[in-house]
Scaffold this active site. Structure first.
Site, PDB file in Angstrom:
ATOM      1  N   LYS A   1       0.851  -1.273  -0.028  1.00  0.00           N
ATOM      2  CA  LYS A   1       0.120  -0.077  -0.002  1.00  0.00           C
ATOM      3  C   LYS A   1       0.997   1.382   0.160  1.00  0.00           C
ATOM      4  CE  LYS A   1      -1.697  -1.703   3.820  1.00  0.00           C
ATOM      5  NZ  LYS A   1      -2.601  -1.891   4.859  1.00  0.00           N
TER       6      LYS A   1
ATOM      7  N   THR B   1      -7.388   9.092   9.246  1.00  0.00           N
ATOM      8  CA  THR B   1      -7.080   7.889   8.431  1.00  0.00           C
ATOM      9  C   THR B   1      -6.928   6.608   9.297  1.00  0.00           C
ATOM     10  OG1 THR B   1      -4.718   8.709   8.860  1.00  0.00           O
ATOM     11  CG2 THR B   1      -5.808   8.891   6.698  1.00  0.00           C
TER      12      THR B   1
ATOM     13  N   GLY C   1      -7.552   3.502  10.893  1.00  0.00           N
ATOM     14  CA  GLY C   1      -8.216   2.422  10.448  1.00  0.00           C
ATOM     15  C   GLY C   1      -8.403   2.029   8.892  1.00  0.00           C
ATOM     16  N   THR C   2      -7.565   2.810   8.307  1.00  0.00           N
ATOM     17  CA  THR C   2      -7.870   2.798   6.901  1.00  0.00           C
ATOM     18  C   THR C   2      -7.268   1.194   6.320  1.00  0.00           C
ATOM     19  OG1 THR C   2      -5.868   4.044   6.538  1.00  0.00           O
ATOM     20  CG2 THR C   2      -7.878   5.062   6.277  1.00  0.00           C
ATOM     21  N   GLY C   3      -6.154   0.541   6.999  1.00  0.00           N
ATOM     22  CA  GLY C   3      -5.637  -0.460   6.573  1.00  0.00           C
ATOM     23  C   GLY C   3      -6.454  -1.603   6.968  1.00  0.00           C
ATOM     24  N   CYS C   4      -7.332  -1.594   7.972  1.00  0.00           N
ATOM     25  CA  CYS C   4      -8.311  -2.408   8.432  1.00  0.00           C
ATOM     26  C   CYS C   4      -9.436  -2.518   7.327  1.00  0.00           C
ATOM     27  CB  CYS C   4      -8.942  -2.333   9.998  1.00  0.00           C
ATOM     28  SG  CYS C   4      -7.540  -1.985  11.291  1.00  0.00           S
TER      29      CYS C   4
END
Length: 267
Positions: A173, A204, A206-209
């Site tokens: 990412k 941002t 929690g964007t990866g989750c």
């Protein structure tokens, strides 16, 4: 209805962890289930405490899920120590879990460490070989590959090394890049870029989750890996572009954004 399981830590502020995963899976049209690896005391500004479940209790959770409502996809997020990682790997192997997406959560968006240093090798050896896809950000990809990433060529090399060493597809990412949000998918020896513009949104958390859960949801519904990544990236970009801000601080990102570009009433 297709089903998806998140194996991750709880975020009491609701912006990341299993709370973000369950919201995302629901809005992406699958039945969402969870196995909790840890309770955390956190919000968008930091993590003040982590209370891990025991390996035996995590095993019980996984057994109850797989013997009743078998998941069509599994997303793995925060797993803080080697013993828990080993339980997950053993149970997923035992049940022949499919469409496993590993988000190798090492550090929270706020900068707090969420993975013990010695657990990285266990993650690489036990969990990544079971994954259909692993979704590291740039700092995580550096740890997993042992390489320094300074540009797109480095992202390609890191993804290739991780994928070939662990036998899984890799989505590096690019959100930590200064000027863009381009993600790189390495799968079956081929590279594909998913280009995206950087959205000036500080929320941002929690964007990866959210991204990894959206990918898992689409895999559960039968979409190809490429299409699942494309749809998930479209979903997270739409959520960020909506610019909802909660609370007195930066506010957790809202994860109830649906694919029509609207917010659900529960939001």
């Amino acid at each position: 209805m297709k089903t998806a399981l998140t194996i991750a830590g709880s975020d009491c502020s609701g912006g990341a962890g299993i709370q973000a995963d369950l919201k995302t899976m629901t809005m992406n049209g699958v039945y969402a289930m969870s196995a909790v690896t840890a309770l955390t005391a956190q919000n968008t500004t930091g993590v003040t405490g982590i209370f891990e479940v025991t390996p035996d209790f995590l095993r019980q959770q996984l057994d109850m899920i797989f013997t009743d409502i078998r998941p069509d996809a599994v997303k793995i997020g925060m797993v803080s120590n080697s013993a828990l990682i080993e339980v997950i790997a053993e149970r997923l192997s035992f049940y022949g879990a499919q469409n496993v997406v590993v988000d190798p959560v090492m550090v929270a968006t706020s900068g707090s460490s969420l993975l013990e240093t010695e657990a990285v090798s266990t993650l690489k050896a036990s969990l990544l070989p079971l994954a259909a896809l692993v979704t590291p950000n740039i700092p995580e990809a550096e740890v997993l590959s042992g390489l320094t990433i300074r540009g797109e060529a480095d992202m390609c090399e890191a993804a290739k090394r991780i994928g070939e060493e662990r036998g899984c597809a890799v989505l590096v990412k690019g959100g930590h890049s200064v000027s863009d949000a381009n993600d790189l998918l390495y799968a079956d020896g081929e590279v594909r870029w998913f280009r995206g513009r950087r959205i000036d949104n500080p929320n941002t958390h929690g964007t990866g989750c959210t991204l990894s859960s959206a990918i898992a949801s689409n895999l559960a519904k039968g979409f190809s890996l490429d299409e699942s990544v494309r749809r998930a990236k479209e979903y997270i970009s739409g959520a960020l572009a909506a610019m909802l801000d909660l609370g007195r601080g930066r506010g957790p990102m809202n994860h109830a954004f649906d694919l029509r570009g609207e917010f659900s009433k529960e939001a």
